[in-house]
Design an enzyme around this catalytic site. Structure first.
Site, PDB file in Angstrom:
ATOM      1  N   LYS A   1       0.847  -1.190   0.026  1.00  0.00           N
ATOM      2  CA  LYS A   1      -0.151   0.041   0.221  1.00  0.00           C
ATOM      3  C   LYS A   1       1.092   1.190  -0.104  1.00  0.00           C
ATOM      4  O   LYS A   1       1.880   1.411   0.932  1.00  0.00           O
ATOM      5  CB  LYS A   1      -0.962   0.012   1.169  1.00  0.00           C
ATOM      6  CG  LYS A   1      -2.026   1.031   1.443  1.00  0.00           C
ATOM      7  CD  LYS A   1      -2.948   0.603   2.477  1.00  0.00           C
ATOM      8  CE  LYS A   1      -3.949   1.601   2.930  1.00  0.00           C
ATOM      9  NZ  LYS A   1      -4.581   1.133   4.224  1.00  0.00           N
TER      10      LYS A   1
ATOM     11  N   SER B   1      -9.828  -1.399   7.360  1.00  0.00           N
ATOM     12  CA  SER B   1      -8.824  -1.248   6.109  1.00  0.00           C
ATOM     13  C   SER B   1      -8.045  -2.438   5.769  1.00  0.00           C
ATOM     14  O   SER B   1      -7.869  -2.458   4.545  1.00  0.00           O
ATOM     15  CB  SER B   1      -8.093   0.046   6.317  1.00  0.00           C
ATOM     16  OG  SER B   1      -8.896   1.170   6.596  1.00  0.00           O
TER      17      SER B   1
ATOM     18  N   SER C   1      -9.333   1.020   3.551  1.00  0.00           N
ATOM     19  CA  SER C   1      -8.629   1.805   2.828  1.00  0.00           C
ATOM     20  C   SER C   1      -7.350   1.108   1.827  1.00  0.00           C
ATOM     21  O   SER C   1      -6.943   1.643   1.040  1.00  0.00           O
ATOM     22  CB  SER C   1      -7.939   3.092   3.473  1.00  0.00           C
ATOM     23  OG  SER C   1      -7.235   2.651   4.267  1.00  0.00           O
TER      24      SER C   1
END
Length: 539
Positions: free
Chosen positions: A117, A222, A198
């Protein structure tokens, strides 16, 4: 307006910002001929077997994944899951191939490409943006300690993935999976549905076989929500097992990186390399005690004679029918199930929200102070001002109300901080412990979340149904989601939640369930899935 039109702006041109261009990907793929590698749906163990017997090489794996990214991420289904390709990936693959040829293996991840990420720092020329144009010059030339551990175990960091901007802490009306740098991540099971967030890009990329596995981060949901909604296994570890240093923060009391993959074994292998103490992160002071090979003990028989507390949420009939069928799988595998009711948790979410605002101000300010001089946003207040000055790019769909709320707090020095933290964390631990004690159980099981909702740039996320993430996130306890198949064409997950440091137990139980159910289905890249009319507010 169609989402594709809304997102077809200049921000997408930044989608591979700082990395190699799409044409460069193609050039890398077409370098000196190598044996083609079929990487679709391949597990880490399968890839290692292919590498061991010379069927392929790490260079070939990198090129094969790059080829899929070139064909599918900004073309074809247009998943928009990748923000930047690591231009050093091929060189690292060549080095690892040479080590393998010389008989030196770093570990079970040797030569395996993964994605991370883009709020996690990676040494080299790539910025760490958290999806925000305010950090487009955040080239720190640092590996986050968790990345250094993965590299030491032989992993190749292939690319950095798109995400909900600032890990979805900017606005109460956000659209999960959207960032100004990368655009909107699409769910590979239904392209008009959310990939959740996320860690949206990691989820979509791993589901689409753009890498063997990946790294997300979680503050509350997330890792687990995007894993559930993209047909993946995802582990939110016990807080303090994995370093958070050089990861763009929200909350030091809840943030953690977590592995995401297409199988429990892949996730366990990745996790084994991630665990460890970091002097710069006090929460990890005991982590070295829990370093082990979490994949070694995985067994199909791990559910025999295990008592499990079962929480039945208010959810759609279709989701609950799927969940009840999976409970039968658990029982057939030898587990004893005891249904429990959730204790009164009134006030916990409000307290958590206060904590996240206060810690965001303090923790983000501390992080921004360590960034290069080229980053001009040195505080949360600077970021708010940047967004206001770049509204067209940064706020075309939603604003920054949470940022503004956070800025008005006193940070972690706020008079109400300690009380809010105690209410949130201690209350969550008490609620989980109460349910486990009531059932005399070691694990709690419930559906991870509802089905993926339609991505909506006007009204933002329209989440429906249950969410298992809140209590373990606040408590800092481990939470594993495992696919339990499709409901109306969309992936859903089952959650295994354990006490602090019982990460091995949730992985063991998740693996035994996974092997008994074989429920995961690969993505079909459908433009749309018709889930039918809503029933009592649920689909």
């Amino acid at each position: 307006m169609r989402i594709a039109m809304l997102l077809g702006t200049a921000v997408l041109a930044a989608g591979l910002m700082g990395g190699i261009s799409a044409s460069a990907i193609g050039q890398a793929v077409q370098e000196a001929p190598v044996v083609p590698a079929d990487v679709t749906e391949r597990s880490i163990s399968e890839l290692q077997a292919m590498l061991a017997d010379g069927q392929t090489s790490s260079v070939a794996l990198v090129r094969a994944y790059l080829s899929r990214i070139a064909a599918m991420d900004r073309k074809g289904p247009d998943l928009r899951s990748i923000i930047a390709i690591n231009p050093q990936a091929l060189d690292e693959a060549r080095e690892l191939d040479a080590e393998r040829k010389a008989g030196r293996l770093r570990g079970p991840l040797h030569g395996i490409p993964i994605v991370i990420k883009d709020n996690i720092e990676l040494a080299g020329p790539l910025p760490t943006t958290a999806g925000s144009l305010a950090l487009r010059n955040n080239v720190t030339h640092r590996d986050a300690p968790v990345i250094a551990r993965l590299k030491a175990a032989g992993a190749i960091i292939l690319a950095k993935t798109n995400l909900s901007e600032w890990a979805n802490i900017r606005s109460t009306r956000s659209m999960s999976g959207w960032s100004a740098v990368g655009g909107l991540v699409r769910n590979p099971y239904a392209l008009d549905r959310t990939a959740c967030g996320s860690s949206s890009g990691t989820a979509a990329a791993v589901a689409a076989s753009f890498a063997a596995a990946g790294l997300g981060t979680e503050t509350d949901g997330s890792v687990t929500c995007p894993s559930s909604m993209n047909g993946l296994v995802g582990l939110k570890p016990t807080l303090g097992l994995v370093s958070r240093t050089h990861i763009v923060p929200i909350s030091h009391s809840q943030d953690t990186a977590g592995p995401m993959g297409r199988s429990v074994r892949d996730v366990a292998m990745l996790f084994s390399a991630m665990v460890g103490s970091d002097p710069a992160d006090p929460a990890t002071k005991d982590a070295d005690r829990y370093r082990q090979n979490y994949a070694a003990g995985l067994s199909k028989d791990a559910l025999k004679d295990v008592r499990i507390a079962v929480l039945m949420p208010n959810a759609s009939p279709a989701l609950m029918a799927k969940f009840h069928a999976q409970l039968d799988v658990l029982k057939a595998a030898g587990a004893t199930l005891v249904t429990v009711k959730e204790p009164d948790t009134k006030g916990l979410s409000a307290a958590e929200f206060k904590v996240l605002q206060m810690e965001l101000k303090s923790d983000l300010n501390a992080y921004l102070a360590t960034t290069p001089d080229a980053v001009k946003t040195r505080t949360l207040a600077d970021v708010i001002a940047f967004d206001d000055a770049h509204k067209k790019e940064e706020m075309p769909f939603f604003g920054q109300e949470i940022f503004q709320m956070a800025e008005k707090t006193g940070g972690a020095d706020d008079p109400g901080y300690a009380r809010a933290l105690a209410t949130s964390r201690d209350g969550a631990r008490k609620a989980l412990d109460t349910m486990l004690k009531e059932a005399n159980a070691t694990l709690l099981v419930e559906p991870t979340s509802g089905m993926a909702w339609l991505s909506d740039p006007i009204y933002g996320d329209q989440a429906e149904g249950p969410s298992a993430s809140g209590l373990p996130a606040k408590a800092g306890w481990p939470h594993l989601t495992v696919p339990m198949g499709l409901v109306k064409g969309l992936p859903v997950g089952i959650s295994f939640i354990g006490r602090r440091y019982q990460d091995a137990a949730v992985l063991d139980a998740g693996y035994a369930y996974e092997q008994a159910s074989l429920a995961r289905m690969p993505p079909g890249y459908r433009a749309h899935v018709d889930t039918g009319p809503a029933i009592d507010g649920f689909q």
